[in-house]
Enzyme design. Structure first.
Site, PDB file in Angstrom:
ATOM      1  N   GLY A   1       6.418   9.907  54.731  1.00 51.93           N
ATOM      2  CA  GLY A   1       7.674  10.071  55.461  1.00 51.93           C
ATOM      3  C   GLY A   1       8.529  11.216  54.950  1.00 51.93           C
ATOM      4  N   CYS A   2       8.079  11.890  53.900  1.00 54.74           N
ATOM      5  CA  CYS A   2       8.800  13.044  53.376  1.00 54.74           C
ATOM      6  C   CYS A   2       8.176  14.318  53.926  1.00 54.74           C
ATOM      7  CB  CYS A   2       8.728  13.086  51.848  1.00 54.74           C
ATOM      8  SG  CYS A   2       9.607  11.764  51.039  1.00 54.74           S
ATOM      9  N   GLN A   3       9.011  15.269  54.293  1.00 55.12           N
ATOM     10  CA  GLN A   3       8.509  16.558  54.740  1.00 55.12           C
ATOM     11  C   GLN A   3       7.883  17.284  53.555  1.00 55.12           C
ATOM     12  OE1 GLN A   3      11.461  19.006  56.602  1.00 55.12           O
ATOM     13  NE2 GLN A   3       9.972  20.510  57.285  1.00 55.12           N
TER      14      GLN A   3
END
Length: 137
Positions: free
Chosen positions: A51-53
């Site tokens: 969910g982290c870029q």
């Protein structure tokens, strides 16, 4: 030290910089640079925060009923934010981690650096800490 005390300390550390956007950003990146080296072997899919870029890895160890975290990121700002989250949550019991409401991001003005993408990533990081706490309860 409780998560509340740690968050209050972080707020105090940033208070002096609150009017200076560039100095705050530089300080946040400096905090990330000071993190302990993260073992390359731990940079696995199991430790990757979804969910982290940016790429963010988070691992933990349970000692004496408390969880101790380590982590890394491939970007400076995210690594600084991760370092602060580790500071808040590391050395706490699973129950304390689950009951912690993060407020230092807004009180330090760090929310100025968190756009939609980074906000999703920050939420994913916080959730990962809580999932780890839940699984070690």
């Amino acid at each position: 030290m409780s998560t509340t005390q740690t968050q209050n300390d972080i707020v105090e550390d940033f208070k002096v910089l609150e009017e200076d956007f560039e100095m705050t950003l530089n300080y946040l990146m400096e905090i990330g640079e000071k993190m302990d080296d993260y073992d390359e072997e731990l940079k696995s899919d199991d430790n990757l925060v979804k969910g982290c870029q940016s790429k963010v890895w988070l691992s933990h160890e349970l000692k004496g009923g408390k969880i101790f975290f380590s982590g890394d990121s491939n970007t400076s700002i995210t690594k600084g934010l991760l370092s602060l989250l580790i500071k808040v949550f590391s050395g706490q019991t699973p129950e304390d981690i689950l009951n912690t409401k993060l407020y230092f991001i807004n009180k330090t003005g760090l929310c100025r650096f968190i756009g939609t993408q980074r906000s999703n990533g920050l939420e994913a990081m916080e959730n990962k800490f809580k999932i780890i706490a839940l699984s070690n309860k």
